[in-house]
Design an enzyme around this catalytic site. Structure first.
Site, PDB file in Angstrom:
ATOM      1  CD  GLN A 158      38.140   8.147  43.626  1.00 17.95           C
ATOM      2  OE1 GLN A 158      38.838   7.657  44.054  1.00 17.95           O
ATOM      3  NE2 GLN A 158      37.478   7.281  42.383  1.00 17.95           N
ATOM      4  CG  ASN A 161      34.601   4.769  34.847  1.00 18.81           C
ATOM      5  OD1 ASN A 161      33.432   3.931  34.993  1.00 18.81           O
ATOM      6  ND2 ASN A 161      34.244   5.989  34.309  1.00 18.81           N
ATOM      7  CD  GLU A 215      31.272   4.745  41.364  1.00 16.52           C
ATOM      8  OE1 GLU A 215      31.450   6.186  40.573  1.00 16.52           O
ATOM      9  OE2 GLU A 215      31.676   3.502  40.854  1.00 16.52           O
ATOM     10  CD  GLU A 270      38.505   4.741  39.389  1.00 19.20           C
ATOM     11  OE1 GLU A 270      38.406   4.638  38.227  1.00 19.20           O
ATOM     12  OE2 GLU A 270      37.146   5.502  39.694  1.00 19.20           O
ATOM     13  CG  ASN A 299      33.010   0.777  37.868  1.00 21.08           C
ATOM     14  OD1 ASN A 299      32.600   0.929  39.105  1.00 21.08           O
ATOM     15  ND2 ASN A 299      33.289   2.329  36.814  1.00 21.08           N
ATOM     16  CD  GLU A 300      29.963   4.063  37.190  1.00 21.05           C
ATOM     17  OE1 GLU A 300      30.576   4.645  35.766  1.00 21.05           O
ATOM     18  OE2 GLU A 300      29.542   4.697  38.027  1.00 21.05           O
ATOM     19  CE1 TYR A 312      29.716  10.167  42.896  1.00 20.00           C
ATOM     20  CE2 TYR A 312      29.648   9.094  41.145  1.00 20.00           C
ATOM     21  CZ  TYR A 312      30.179   9.231  41.847  1.00 20.00           C
ATOM     22  OH  TYR A 312      31.459   8.138  41.740  1.00 20.00           O
TER      23      TYR A 312
END
Length: 502
Positions: free
Chosen positions: A350, A73, A293, A28, A173-174, A245
């Protein structure tokens, strides 16, 4: 009573084929992932495009099949046009997601070049935060259409005559997260995802599309988000994403190492929701999952809160991983393999510097973090067919989980190579775990190697000055007798037992 675990592996008890994209990663425009990570002109190892070849070699050492880009993001406020064309004409932008300045020295074309050098494929995300279907289909046209149209001819004018042929695309994304630029309700997102998917696929019918699932299993809208989104775009998409996460903020290692059980539950809940929508729609199509992710992330939270805004490539999200983090990453890989029939893609988030297995110093060296090793082992040796692990193990209770097996394990059969690989974590913090593996359905086997990642210090980490403090060794000592394997798994250890079918 002595500790002991057993595992039965039968070649006919299959979970599913392991898609190589299960071992993907993520770059990212965040922190030093791009600038100072994969790209640093003037570095002693930089190639003619400014890409760090020392980093490329470490990436190729993992054999990363696919890399998600450019966010994250970041993508929800990104204009992809800013990153193409002559570099000197590209604008500098205030990047709102991470409060930095984005110089746009690297964009789509350069990233595709980097992927080719890394022997990987790009997974491109489109902006469905501040933009929508029109910009998404223009990006597909720019990337994948041969020539003879406005956007494909623009790519040709930028020096890329051949189309990039990007196969896999993420629809935002999200989008359920209030932190996301352009966050949406499930109904709003489901509609824009469906319309974006429709026109993107009209430009290139060969592409695969990933819809946004929940940002984590802790979101209050989970799994209602998945149900609503899929009811609106089921026929237009191929995959549904998951993000998760974990951290050890309470300094409770036994509970921390059990958190992959939450990952198991998350995956099964998403599968159940997707299959409910399939049944409701009476569809013959099965939605697969993209866990795009996943990682341990908590070490850098305090440091990130002190970063001054509006700088270029500050050291954000630079978690320094220790041995216990590597153990959980190993268990999370095992969780993915145990669901290989439905989880077809995954991205360790990442790849470089930002919550990453690879770290660099600007102008200096690059080194492997502890989590590099289970990720590398799974990618190199976890190709083939995942097998159902029939495990019997002593268990323990943790703060958030009960009946946690000390042994976390799975096996993969590579028929072409004539090999079976067992991946195993011993979660016990003070005792070794004897393990008996029954492989009688394969006939006789011999041990190729037994790799072990272990440390006397659970908090031990690799640094620039001590890059090999935590590293695997091949002294595991597993032994085979016909179709039976005996091994001793050291306390708090990651194990890779590679077996040749005789």
């Amino acid at each position: 009573m002595a500790m002991k675990a057993t595992m039965i592996v039968d070649k006919d008890f299959t979970i599913g084929e392991v898609d190589k994209r299960l071992y993907g990663s993520f770059i990212e425009h965040l922190g030093r992932a791009v600038y100072g990570g994969i790209y640093e002109p003037g570095h002693p190892s930089a190639d003619e495009q400014g890409f760090r070849t020392d980093v490329l070699e470490l990436v190729k050492g993992i054999d990363v099949p696919i890399v998600r880009y450019p966010g994250g993001n970041f993508v929800s406020g990104y204009n992809w046009e800013d990153g193409v064309g002559p570099v000197e004409l590209r604008p500098k932008r205030l990047e709102l997601a991470w409060r930095t300045v984005e110089p746009n020295l690297i964009g789509l074309n350069e990233f595709v070049d980097w992927c080719r050098k890394a022997n990987s494929e790009p997974m491109m995300a489109v902006n469905l935060g501040t933009r929508g279907p029109e910009e998404a289909r223009q990006l597909v046209e720019y990337s994948n259409h041969p020539s003879g149209s406005q956007w494909s001819d623009l790519r040709v004018s930028h020096g890329y005559k051949q189309p990039h042929g990007i196969k896999t695309w993420c629809l935002g994304n999200e989008m359920d997260g209030p932190w996301q630029i352009g966050a949406k309700t499930a109904a709003e997102y489901g509609r824009i995802a469906a319309e974006s998917a429709k026109v993107m696929r009209w430009v290139d019918p060969s592409i695969e599309l990933v819809a946004c699932g929940s940002s984590s299993l802790n979101m209050p809208s989970f799994p209602e988000w998945e149900r609503t989104v899929l009811e609106l775009c089921y026929d237009q998409v191929d995959y549904l994403s998951l993000h998760q996460y974990y951290g050890n903020r309470d300094k409770d290692t036994a509970n921390f190492l059990a958190q992959s059980m939450g990952m198991d539950s998350f995956i099964h809940s998403v599968i159940a929701t997707a299959d409910y929508v399939q049944a409701k729609k009476r569809s013959k199509k099965k939605i697969h999952l993209s866990f795009d992710e996943w990682n341990v992330w908590y070490h850098s939270n305090d440091a990130d809160a002190r970063i001054e805004p509006w700088s270029v490539a500050p050291p954000q999200l630079e978690d320094v991983y220790n041995h216990e983090d590597a153990l959980l990453v190993g268990s999370m890989l095992i969780s993915l393999l145990k669901c290989a029939d439905r989880v077809k893609m995954a991205c360790l988030a990442q790849l470089v510097n930002v919550i990453a297995p690879i770290m660099t110093a600007n102008g200096g060296g690059a080194w492997k973090q502890t989590i590099y090793f289970p990720y590398m082992h799974a990618s190199l040796f976890g190709r083939g067919t995942a097998l159902v692990p029939l495990v019997s193990s002593p268990k323990y209770d943790a703060k958030d989980y009960t009946d946690v097996p000390y042994l976390d394990a799975v096996a993969v059969h590579n028929a072409e190579a004539g090999e079976v690989t067992v991946f195993a974590v011993n979660r016990h913090l003070s005792e070794a775990l004897p393990l008996e593996i029954d492989l009688r359905s394969f006939g006789a086997c011999r041990v190729l190697e037994h790799l072990v990642l272990e440390s006397d210090d659970l908090k031990a980490a690799n640094t620039q000055d001590a890059p090999d403090r935590v590293a695997p060794h091949a002294r595991g000592g597993a032994e085979a007798d016909g179709g039976a394997v005996q091994a001793r798994l050291g306390r708090a250890s990651w194990n890779v037992i590679r077996l040749k079918v005789v």
